[in-house]
Design a protein around this motif. Sequence first.
Motif, PDB file in Angstrom:
ATOM      1  N   UNK A 188       1.112  -1.222   0.047  1.00 48.43           N
ATOM      2  CA  UNK A 188       0.127   0.075   0.037  1.00 48.43           C
ATOM      3  C   UNK A 188       0.822   1.358   0.236  1.00 48.43           C
ATOM      4  N   UNK A 189       1.851   1.251   0.836  1.00 52.94           N
ATOM      5  CA  UNK A 189       2.774   2.421   0.924  1.00 52.94           C
ATOM      6  C   UNK A 189       3.347   2.764  -0.329  1.00 52.94           C
ATOM      7  N   UNK A 190       4.019   1.533  -1.088  1.00 56.73           N
ATOM      8  CA  UNK A 190       4.483   1.645  -2.497  1.00 56.73           C
ATOM      9  C   UNK A 190       3.660   2.179  -3.419  1.00 56.73           C
ATOM     10  N   UNK A 191       2.419   1.751  -3.458  1.00 53.01           N
ATOM     11  CA  UNK A 191       1.541   2.323  -4.409  1.00 53.01           C
ATOM     12  C   UNK A 191       1.102   3.827  -4.153  1.00 53.01           C
ATOM     13  N   UNK A 192       1.051   4.316  -2.886  1.00 49.50           N
ATOM     14  CA  UNK A 192       0.803   5.673  -2.512  1.00 49.50           C
ATOM     15  C   UNK A 192       1.873   6.498  -2.860  1.00 49.50           C
ATOM     16  N   UNK A 193       3.330   5.858  -2.907  1.00 51.58           N
ATOM     17  CA  UNK A 193       4.578   6.667  -3.466  1.00 51.58           C
ATOM     18  C   UNK A 193       4.225   6.951  -4.991  1.00 51.58           C
ATOM     19  N   UNK A 194       3.821   5.990  -5.640  1.00 51.66           N
ATOM     20  CA  UNK A 194       3.650   6.045  -6.929  1.00 51.66           C
ATOM     21  C   UNK A 194       2.592   6.985  -7.560  1.00 51.66           C
ATOM     22  N   UNK A 195       1.331   6.999  -6.646  1.00 52.21           N
ATOM     23  CA  UNK A 195       0.280   7.916  -6.895  1.00 52.21           C
ATOM     24  C   UNK A 195       0.373   9.310  -6.691  1.00 52.21           C
ATOM     25  N   UNK A 196       1.273   9.327  -5.437  1.00 48.79           N
ATOM     26  CA  UNK A 196       1.471  10.937  -5.069  1.00 48.79           C
ATOM     27  C   UNK A 196       2.737  11.498  -6.002  1.00 48.79           C
ATOM     28  N   UNK A 197       3.467  10.678  -6.481  1.00 42.27           N
ATOM     29  CA  UNK A 197       4.382  11.202  -7.392  1.00 42.27           C
ATOM     30  C   UNK A 197       3.868  11.745  -8.652  1.00 42.27           C
ATOM     31  N   UNK A 198       2.850  10.976  -9.238  1.00 39.67           N
ATOM     32  CA  UNK A 198       2.271  11.359 -10.139  1.00 39.67           C
ATOM     33  C   UNK A 198       1.231  12.479 -10.002  1.00 39.67           C
ATOM     34  N   UNK A 199       0.836  12.608  -8.783  1.00 39.62           N
ATOM     35  CA  UNK A 199      -0.115  13.688  -8.462  1.00 39.62           C
ATOM     36  C   UNK A 199       0.767  15.103  -8.437  1.00 39.62           C
ATOM     37  N   UNK A 200       2.081  14.812  -7.901  1.00 38.77           N
ATOM     38  CA  UNK A 200       2.780  16.111  -7.783  1.00 38.77           C
ATOM     39  C   UNK A 200       3.403  16.440  -9.067  1.00 38.77           C
ATOM     40  N   UNK A 201       3.455  15.681 -10.001  1.00 38.27           N
ATOM     41  CA  UNK A 201       3.891  16.015 -11.389  1.00 38.27           C
ATOM     42  C   UNK A 201       2.741  17.019 -12.017  1.00 38.27           C
ATOM     43  N   UNK A 202       1.678  16.361 -11.863  1.00 38.23           N
ATOM     44  CA  UNK A 202       0.458  17.074 -12.478  1.00 38.23           C
ATOM     45  C   UNK A 202       0.304  18.583 -11.587  1.00 38.23           C
ATOM     46  N   UNK A 237      -4.581  28.207  -5.000  1.00 33.32           N
ATOM     47  CA  UNK A 237      -5.263  26.880  -4.804  1.00 33.32           C
ATOM     48  C   UNK A 237      -4.423  25.496  -5.105  1.00 33.32           C
ATOM     49  N   UNK A 238      -3.814  25.727  -6.135  1.00 33.64           N
ATOM     50  CA  UNK A 238      -2.831  24.877  -6.698  1.00 33.64           C
ATOM     51  C   UNK A 238      -1.712  24.509  -5.980  1.00 33.64           C
ATOM     52  N   UNK A 239      -1.102  25.639  -5.254  1.00 32.91           N
ATOM     53  CA  UNK A 239      -0.086  25.539  -4.504  1.00 32.91           C
ATOM     54  C   UNK A 239      -0.576  24.822  -3.321  1.00 32.91           C
ATOM     55  N   UNK A 240      -1.768  24.972  -2.668  1.00 26.30           N
ATOM     56  CA  UNK A 240      -2.187  24.297  -1.273  1.00 26.30           C
ATOM     57  C   UNK A 240      -2.489  22.709  -1.970  1.00 26.30           C
ATOM     58  N   UNK A 241      -2.881  22.557  -2.949  1.00 22.97           N
ATOM     59  CA  UNK A 241      -2.956  20.998  -3.462  1.00 22.97           C
ATOM     60  C   UNK A 241      -1.712  20.394  -3.601  1.00 22.97           C
ATOM     61  N   UNK A 242      -0.667  21.173  -4.260  1.00 22.22           N
ATOM     62  CA  UNK A 242       0.597  20.622  -4.246  1.00 22.22           C
ATOM     63  C   UNK A 242       1.365  20.261  -3.095  1.00 22.22           C
ATOM     64  N   UNK A 243       1.110  21.180  -2.184  1.00 22.09           N
ATOM     65  CA  UNK A 243       1.566  20.995  -0.622  1.00 22.09           C
ATOM     66  C   UNK A 243       0.912  19.721  -0.035  1.00 22.09           C
ATOM     67  N   UNK A 244      -0.358  19.472  -0.378  1.00 25.01           N
ATOM     68  CA  UNK A 244      -1.189  18.114   0.097  1.00 25.01           C
ATOM     69  C   UNK A 244      -0.485  16.903  -0.291  1.00 25.01           C
ATOM     70  N   UNK A 245      -0.156  17.074  -1.620  1.00 22.62           N
ATOM     71  CA  UNK A 245       0.483  16.062  -2.276  1.00 22.62           C
ATOM     72  C   UNK A 245       1.870  15.802  -1.905  1.00 22.62           C
ATOM     73  N   UNK A 246       2.540  16.649  -1.484  1.00 25.86           N
ATOM     74  CA  UNK A 246       3.836  16.572  -1.035  1.00 25.86           C
ATOM     75  C   UNK A 246       3.765  15.722   0.523  1.00 25.86           C
ATOM     76  N   UNK A 247       2.737  16.205   1.170  1.00 24.48           N
ATOM     77  CA  UNK A 247       2.518  15.569   2.658  1.00 24.48           C
ATOM     78  C   UNK A 247       1.935  14.083   2.400  1.00 24.48           C
ATOM     79  N   UNK A 248       1.414  13.888   1.326  1.00 21.48           N
ATOM     80  CA  UNK A 248       0.939  12.586   0.987  1.00 21.48           C
ATOM     81  C   UNK A 248       2.143  11.368   0.719  1.00 21.48           C
ATOM     82  N   UNK A 249       3.057  12.169  -0.199  1.00 16.69           N
ATOM     83  CA  UNK A 249       4.384  11.292  -0.467  1.00 16.69           C
ATOM     84  C   UNK A 249       5.344  11.038   0.821  1.00 16.69           C
ATOM     85  N   UNK A 250       5.273  12.216   1.679  1.00 18.31           N
ATOM     86  CA  UNK A 250       5.938  12.265   2.999  1.00 18.31           C
ATOM     87  C   UNK A 250       5.601  11.033   3.794  1.00 18.31           C
TER      88      UNK A 250
END
Length: 338
Positions: A188-202, A237-250
């Motif tokens: 699950x953690x590995x999947x979340x790393x992949x998903x968070x990385x994709x979200x950060x790119x977007x 708003x985009x910055x806030x979402x990016x920050x959330x994605x950073x936290x998800x990856x962390x």
Amino acid sequence: MSGEPASCDTATVAPAAAETGSDVSSKEEHRSPAVHAVPVKDGLATKAPISLEAYVQTTSKLDGRDKVTKIMQYGARFLSWYFTSVAPNKALQERAHLLYRTTQVSRKAFRMLKVADEAVKIMAIAQNKQQRGTLKGKPEHCHGQPTRSAAMGLFWTMDNLHYLTTTKTVAYGHQRALKVFSRCWTVASLCMIVLSTQALRETGQRRSALAEELARLTADAQSPHTAVEKAAADLRAANAQHFKNCLALLKAVMDLTCAVNISGVDLPKKVFGKKLNDGVIGASGIVSALTVLYNCWPDQPKGASLPQQQRQITAAATTTSTANGSVPVAAATATTAT
């Protein structure tokens, strides 16, 4: 006679100097806003200030209470290591270890039947609906999201069985549950790393595009004030979402650190010959819990004052009428002062 040319030269130079000062000031005010790799300010600006009321709202949620207890659990685990390896103190070490073990068991009671959460997510994916949290149900996530939810569903099931074995309600077996528990948590953690990385790119691409658009609008004196404000709001708003994605990856990285250290995976032991110490695991657990507390923390009340950066952008975009037409306030002020 000799004074007249000097007077003419002064009259000619003064407006030029004023114009130059105005141009420089305008360029400074209209400079493109910096796009930070981790937009901490915009991320934190969406949340309410630290207060007792905000804390109560956070702990009124199940995840909020669980993560506060998790901080106690992993904090005690860290202290147990600290009073063993760094500043030996047997009495304090025993107290910290007891608190760690007690909170470890008590947290499991919060998580009974949490497999239902993952079942709902999988059904939502099947219906092509948006997922809860920082990631959305997009085509590129169609494999990662279901895999993560399925792994987490089995993770919660094993966690429940481990707890019921501890309470002697069932006799499933601690080690048997831990092996599946750790493997599912790792997947699950590995999947979340992949998903968070994709979200950060977007979100990174979106932030860059919005920053360019905002710079273009603020550089144009004819841009409507409302258009500049909307562009600035979209960027925040985009910055806030990016920050959330950073936290998800962390969080995913911290969870993976803990997961691979449990029996059933034991990756550090297989690679380095020993498990990670409780100092590393304790710190990882605390950071992981803090990222979830951010999501549980109440949002900034509506009507709160704008961040300083937004006030500067708004001031730069505001225009005032002059005899020569519409001129940015900052530029008009510079011209008048000169």
